[in-house]
Design a protein around this motif. Sequence first.
Motif, short mmCIF file in Angstrom:
data_model
loop_
_atom_site.label_atom_id
_atom_site.label_comp_id
_atom_site.label_asym_id
_atom_site.label_seq_id
_atom_site.Cartn_x
_atom_site.Cartn_y
_atom_site.Cartn_z
N PHE A 143 -0.46 18.93 -7.38
CA PHE A 143 -0.18 18.18 -6.75
C PHE A 143 1.03 17.65 -6.49
O PHE A 143 1.09 17.02 -7.28
CB PHE A 143 -1.47 17.46 -6.19
CG PHE A 143 -1.56 16.43 -4.43
CD1 PHE A 143 -1.89 17.41 -3.33
CD2 PHE A 143 -0.65 15.42 -3.82
CE1 PHE A 143 -1.86 16.97 -2.26
CE2 PHE A 143 -0.70 15.39 -3.08
CZ PHE A 143 -1.13 15.87 -2.00
N VAL A 144 2.44 18.38 -5.90
CA VAL A 144 3.42 17.57 -5.75
C VAL A 144 3.78 17.27 -4.14
O VAL A 144 3.46 17.58 -3.08
CB VAL A 144 4.28 18.81 -6.57
CG1 VAL A 144 5.49 18.57 -5.92
CG2 VAL A 144 4.20 19.84 -6.98
N VAL A 145 4.67 16.11 -4.48
CA VAL A 145 5.79 15.25 -3.43
C VAL A 145 6.40 14.86 -3.62
O VAL A 145 7.54 14.53 -4.46
CB VAL A 145 4.65 13.75 -3.22
CG1 VAL A 145 5.18 13.48 -2.15
CG2 VAL A 145 3.12 13.60 -3.61
N ASP A 177 -0.97 6.29 -1.50
CA ASP A 177 -2.02 6.07 -0.94
C ASP A 177 -2.57 6.88 -0.46
O ASP A 177 -3.30 8.03 -0.09
CB ASP A 177 -2.38 4.80 -0.52
CG ASP A 177 -1.33 4.89 1.04
OD1 ASP A 177 -0.27 5.06 0.95
OD2 ASP A 177 -1.19 3.73 1.83
N HIS A 178 -1.71 7.83 1.08
CA HIS A 178 -1.66 8.77 1.40
C HIS A 178 -2.28 9.66 0.39
O HIS A 178 -3.05 10.66 1.14
CB HIS A 178 -0.62 9.43 2.44
CG HIS A 178 -0.40 8.13 3.10
ND1 HIS A 178 0.95 8.27 4.37
CD2 HIS A 178 -1.23 7.31 3.44
CE1 HIS A 178 0.73 7.35 4.88
NE2 HIS A 178 -0.36 6.90 4.29
N CYS A 234 -8.80 13.04 -2.01
CA CYS A 234 -10.27 12.86 -2.32
C CYS A 234 -11.15 13.74 -1.63
O CYS A 234 -11.85 13.77 -1.42
CB CYS A 234 -10.26 11.35 -1.79
SG CYS A 234 -9.66 9.66 -3.45
N ARG A 235 -10.48 14.48 -0.57
CA ARG A 235 -11.10 14.14 0.73
C ARG A 235 -10.93 16.17 0.57
O ARG A 235 -11.33 17.07 1.08
CB ARG A 235 -9.76 14.43 2.40
CG ARG A 235 -9.99 13.27 2.78
CD ARG A 235 -9.55 13.18 4.41
NE ARG A 235 -8.50 13.42 4.10
CZ ARG A 235 -6.95 12.89 4.59
NH1 ARG A 235 -7.89 11.48 4.10
NH2 ARG A 235 -5.84 12.97 4.72
N ALA A 236 -9.88 16.94 -0.30
CA ALA A 236 -10.10 18.36 -1.16
C ALA A 236 -11.12 18.61 -1.45
O ALA A 236 -11.57 17.86 -2.28
CB ALA A 236 -8.91 18.10 -1.89
N ARG A 237 -11.66 20.30 -1.19
CA ARG A 237 -12.72 20.31 -1.74
C ARG A 237 -12.12 20.90 -3.28
O ARG A 237 -12.62 20.98 -4.74
CB ARG A 237 -12.35 21.61 -1.27
CG ARG A 237 -13.38 22.14 0.15
CD ARG A 237 -13.44 22.93 0.48
NE ARG A 237 -14.29 22.70 1.97
CZ ARG A 237 -14.77 24.00 3.06
NH1 ARG A 237 -14.65 24.95 2.93
NH2 ARG A 237 -15.53 23.73 4.26
N GLU A 238 -10.56 20.85 -4.01
CA GLU A 238 -10.45 21.49 -5.23
C GLU A 238 -10.69 20.27 -5.71
O GLU A 238 -9.91 19.07 -5.34
CB GLU A 238 -9.26 22.18 -5.05
CG GLU A 238 -9.53 23.52 -4.33
CD GLU A 238 -9.47 23.39 -2.82
OE1 GLU A 238 -8.47 22.47 -2.33
OE2 GLU A 238 -9.05 24.14 -2.34
N ALA A 241 6.18 1.96 -8.87
CA ALA A 241 4.77 1.21 -9.84
C ALA A 241 3.31 1.19 -8.77
O ALA A 241 2.53 1.98 -9.74
CB ALA A 241 5.24 -0.37 -9.78
N GLU A 242 3.51 1.96 -7.78
CA GLU A 242 2.20 2.64 -7.20
C GLU A 242 1.69 3.69 -7.57
O GLU A 242 1.11 4.18 -8.00
CB GLU A 242 2.95 2.77 -5.75
CG GLU A 242 1.58 2.47 -4.82
CD GLU A 242 2.00 2.50 -3.33
OE1 GLU A 242 0.47 3.03 -2.22
OE2 GLU A 242 2.98 1.41 -2.46
N VAL A 243 2.96 4.68 -8.15
CA VAL A 243 2.60 5.98 -8.47
C VAL A 243 1.94 5.78 -9.51
O VAL A 243 0.74 6.37 -9.95
CB VAL A 243 3.65 6.70 -7.95
CG1 VAL A 243 3.03 7.99 -8.92
CG2 VAL A 243 4.15 7.43 -7.08
#
Length: 212
Positions: free
Chosen positions: A16-18, A57-58, A64-68, A97-99
Amino acid sequence: MARRSRPTRDRQKRCFVVCDGETEKNYFDYVLGRFLNDKRGIQKKLTIKTKIGIHPDHAKRELCRARENYDCVIFLCDLERPNLVPGDVQRIRNFAAEVKSYNSRQQPWHIFYNMPSIEYWYILHCECCTRAFPDSRAAENHLRRNWLPEYEKPMPRNCTEAEFFLAKVDDALQNNRNAQPLGQLRYSIPSCRDATNPYSALKDIIKILLDL
Protein backbone atom coordinates in the motif's frame (compact mmCIF):
# COMPACT_ATOMS: atom_id res chain seq x y z
CA MET A 1 3.44 -45.15 -0.30
CA ALA A 2 2.93 -41.66 1.06
CA ARG A 3 1.29 -39.20 -1.30
CA ARG A 4 3.68 -36.55 -2.57
CA SER A 5 2.53 -33.15 -1.46
CA ARG A 6 1.99 -30.50 -4.10
CA PRO A 7 4.42 -27.59 -4.10
CA THR A 8 2.84 -24.53 -2.51
CA ARG A 9 2.77 -21.30 -4.45
CA ASP A 10 3.91 -18.19 -2.62
CA ARG A 11 1.03 -15.94 -1.62
CA GLN A 12 0.75 -12.86 -3.78
CA LYS A 13 2.44 -9.91 -2.10
CA ARG A 14 0.72 -6.57 -1.71
CA CYS A 15 2.01 -3.11 -0.87
CA PHE A 16 0.00 0.00 0.00
CA VAL A 17 1.70 3.21 -1.20
CA VAL A 18 0.73 6.77 -0.30
CA CYS A 19 2.20 9.48 -2.57
CA ASP A 20 2.21 13.26 -2.47
CA GLY A 21 0.69 13.66 -5.92
CA GLU A 22 -0.48 12.17 -9.20
CA THR A 23 3.01 12.17 -10.75
CA GLU A 24 4.34 9.77 -8.12
CA LYS A 25 1.17 7.66 -8.29
CA ASN A 26 1.52 7.33 -12.06
CA TYR A 27 5.14 6.26 -11.74
CA PHE A 28 4.17 3.44 -9.38
CA ASP A 29 1.15 2.46 -11.47
CA TYR A 30 2.68 2.60 -14.94
CA VAL A 31 6.40 2.00 -14.36
CA LEU A 32 7.40 0.52 -11.04
CA GLY A 33 4.72 -2.15 -10.88
CA ARG A 34 5.77 -3.53 -14.28
CA PHE A 35 9.48 -3.25 -13.50
CA LEU A 36 9.19 -5.06 -10.17
CA ASN A 37 7.02 -7.86 -11.50
CA ASP A 38 9.42 -8.43 -14.40
CA LYS A 39 12.20 -8.81 -11.84
CA ARG A 40 10.22 -10.91 -9.37
CA GLY A 41 8.78 -13.36 -11.90
CA ILE A 42 5.30 -14.77 -12.34
CA GLN A 43 5.47 -16.94 -9.20
CA LYS A 44 6.07 -13.93 -6.94
CA LYS A 45 3.56 -11.39 -8.24
CA LEU A 46 3.43 -8.04 -6.47
CA THR A 47 0.35 -5.83 -6.37
CA ILE A 48 0.80 -2.15 -5.51
CA LYS A 49 -2.21 -0.08 -4.46
CA THR A 50 -1.57 3.65 -4.61
CA LYS A 51 -3.32 6.56 -2.92
CA ILE A 52 -2.66 10.28 -3.06
CA GLY A 53 -2.12 12.45 -0.01
CA ILE A 54 -4.10 10.61 2.65
CA HIS A 55 -3.21 10.90 6.33
CA PRO A 56 -1.69 7.89 8.14
CA ASP A 57 -4.83 7.31 10.24
CA HIS A 58 -6.96 7.33 7.06
CA ALA A 59 -4.58 4.80 5.51
CA LYS A 60 -4.88 2.60 8.59
CA ARG A 61 -8.68 2.67 8.45
CA GLU A 62 -8.68 1.80 4.77
CA LEU A 63 -6.32 -1.12 5.39
CA CYS A 64 -8.57 -2.39 8.18
CA ARG A 65 -11.55 -2.35 5.79
CA ALA A 66 -9.67 -4.02 2.94
CA ARG A 67 -10.43 -7.65 2.09
CA GLU A 68 -6.78 -8.26 1.20
CA ASN A 69 -3.83 -8.32 3.56
CA TYR A 70 -1.07 -5.85 2.76
CA ASP A 71 2.52 -6.83 3.52
CA CYS A 72 3.88 -3.31 3.90
CA VAL A 73 2.89 0.34 3.77
CA ILE A 74 5.07 3.03 2.17
CA PHE A 75 4.69 6.80 2.28
CA LEU A 76 6.70 8.76 -0.30
CA CYS A 77 6.98 12.51 0.26
CA ASP A 78 8.70 15.39 -1.53
CA LEU A 79 10.71 17.78 0.63
CA GLU A 80 10.38 20.40 -2.17
CA ARG A 81 13.31 22.65 -1.15
CA PRO A 82 16.42 22.54 1.07
CA ASN A 83 15.52 25.58 3.18
CA LEU A 84 12.40 25.11 5.27
CA VAL A 85 11.16 27.22 8.17
CA PRO A 86 11.15 25.50 11.61
CA GLY A 87 7.37 25.08 11.57
CA ASP A 88 7.49 23.13 8.28
CA VAL A 89 10.30 20.93 9.58
CA GLN A 90 8.34 20.14 12.73
CA ARG A 91 5.27 19.21 10.69
CA ILE A 92 7.40 16.83 8.61
CA ARG A 93 8.80 15.25 11.79
CA ASN A 94 5.34 14.89 13.35
CA PHE A 95 3.99 13.27 10.18
CA ALA A 96 6.92 10.82 10.08
CA ALA A 97 6.38 9.94 13.75
CA GLU A 98 2.71 9.20 13.10
CA VAL A 99 3.56 6.95 10.16
CA LYS A 100 6.06 5.02 12.28
CA SER A 101 3.55 4.68 15.14
CA TYR A 102 1.63 2.17 13.00
CA ASN A 103 4.72 0.11 12.22
CA SER A 104 4.62 -3.55 13.21
CA ARG A 105 6.54 -6.70 12.51
CA GLN A 106 3.57 -8.16 10.64
CA GLN A 107 3.04 -5.01 8.55
CA PRO A 108 6.03 -2.64 8.35
CA TRP A 109 5.27 1.03 7.73
CA HIS A 110 7.97 3.10 6.03
CA ILE A 111 8.32 6.76 5.11
CA PHE A 112 10.73 7.94 2.42
CA TYR A 113 11.61 11.25 0.81
CA ASN A 114 12.68 12.86 -2.43
CA MET A 115 14.70 16.07 -2.36
CA PRO A 116 13.44 18.20 -3.92
CA SER A 117 10.91 16.01 -5.79
CA ILE A 118 10.44 12.88 -7.85
CA GLU A 119 11.84 14.76 -10.83
CA TYR A 120 15.33 14.17 -9.39
CA TRP A 121 14.64 10.42 -9.63
CA TYR A 122 13.52 10.98 -13.22
CA ILE A 123 16.81 12.78 -13.93
CA LEU A 124 18.70 9.76 -12.58
CA HIS A 125 17.16 7.70 -15.37
CA CYS A 126 19.39 9.70 -17.71
CA GLU A 127 22.47 10.89 -15.78
CA CYS A 128 24.36 10.59 -12.52
CA CYS A 129 23.34 14.04 -11.34
CA THR A 130 24.83 15.55 -8.16
CA ARG A 131 23.99 19.25 -8.56
CA ALA A 132 21.95 20.83 -5.79
CA PHE A 133 18.49 22.16 -6.66
CA PRO A 134 16.95 25.19 -4.93
CA ASP A 135 13.44 23.79 -5.36
CA SER A 136 11.35 21.26 -7.26
CA ARG A 137 10.77 23.60 -10.20
CA ALA A 138 14.52 23.76 -10.83
CA ALA A 139 14.64 19.94 -10.99
CA GLU A 140 11.72 19.94 -13.45
CA ASN A 141 13.48 22.52 -15.63
CA HIS A 142 16.72 20.51 -15.61
CA LEU A 143 14.86 17.37 -16.71
CA ARG A 144 12.99 19.25 -19.44
CA ARG A 145 16.01 21.18 -20.70
CA ASN A 146 18.47 18.29 -20.83
CA TRP A 147 16.55 15.06 -21.33
CA LEU A 148 12.80 15.21 -21.81
CA PRO A 149 11.66 18.44 -23.55
CA GLU A 150 8.02 17.32 -23.58
CA TYR A 151 7.96 16.63 -19.83
CA GLU A 152 5.01 17.92 -17.85
CA LYS A 153 3.28 16.76 -14.72
CA PRO A 154 1.85 14.22 -14.11
CA MET A 155 3.95 12.15 -16.56
CA PRO A 156 3.85 9.26 -17.16
CA ARG A 157 0.12 9.50 -17.84
CA ASN A 158 -0.19 6.27 -19.83
CA CYS A 159 1.71 3.15 -20.84
CA THR A 160 3.20 4.84 -23.90
CA GLU A 161 4.81 7.62 -21.84
CA ALA A 162 5.90 5.04 -19.28
CA GLU A 163 8.13 3.27 -21.80
CA PHE A 164 10.77 6.03 -21.62
CA PHE A 165 11.15 5.48 -17.85
CA LEU A 166 10.67 1.72 -17.85
CA ALA A 167 13.63 1.22 -20.19
CA LYS A 168 15.89 3.19 -17.83
CA VAL A 169 15.01 2.07 -14.28
CA ASP A 170 18.19 -0.02 -14.00
CA ASP A 171 20.19 3.03 -15.11
CA ALA A 172 18.45 5.13 -12.46
CA LEU A 173 19.34 2.62 -9.76
CA GLN A 174 22.98 2.56 -10.83
CA ASN A 175 23.17 6.34 -11.02
CA ASN A 176 21.48 6.63 -7.62
CA ARG A 177 24.08 4.33 -6.08
CA ASN A 178 26.97 6.20 -7.71
CA ALA A 179 25.80 9.74 -7.04
CA GLN A 180 27.48 11.55 -4.15
CA PRO A 181 25.69 14.92 -3.88
CA LEU A 182 27.52 17.63 -1.98
CA GLY A 183 24.52 19.75 -1.05
CA GLN A 184 23.44 19.38 2.58
CA LEU A 185 20.03 20.02 4.08
CA ARG A 186 19.79 22.66 6.78
CA TYR A 187 17.41 20.57 8.84
CA SER A 188 17.36 16.97 10.03
CA ILE A 189 14.57 14.42 9.92
CA PRO A 190 14.98 11.31 12.11
CA SER A 191 13.68 8.94 9.41
CA CYS A 192 15.87 10.56 6.74
CA ARG A 193 19.27 11.04 8.37
CA ASP A 194 21.32 10.62 5.20
CA ALA A 195 19.32 13.03 3.03
CA THR A 196 21.29 15.44 0.86
CA ASN A 197 20.41 17.91 -1.87
CA PRO A 198 19.50 16.24 -4.18
CA TYR A 199 18.26 12.93 -2.78
CA SER A 200 15.99 10.07 -3.79
CA ALA A 201 14.91 7.08 -1.74
CA LEU A 202 13.44 5.18 -4.70
CA LYS A 203 16.36 2.75 -4.64
CA ASP A 204 15.46 1.85 -1.03
CA ILE A 205 11.79 1.45 -1.91
CA ILE A 206 12.63 -0.80 -4.84
CA LYS A 207 14.83 -2.98 -2.63
CA ILE A 208 12.04 -3.40 -0.07
CA LEU A 209 9.54 -4.37 -2.74
CA LEU A 210 11.89 -6.80 -4.45
CA ASP A 211 12.57 -8.50 -1.11
CA LEU A 212 8.89 -8.91 -0.14
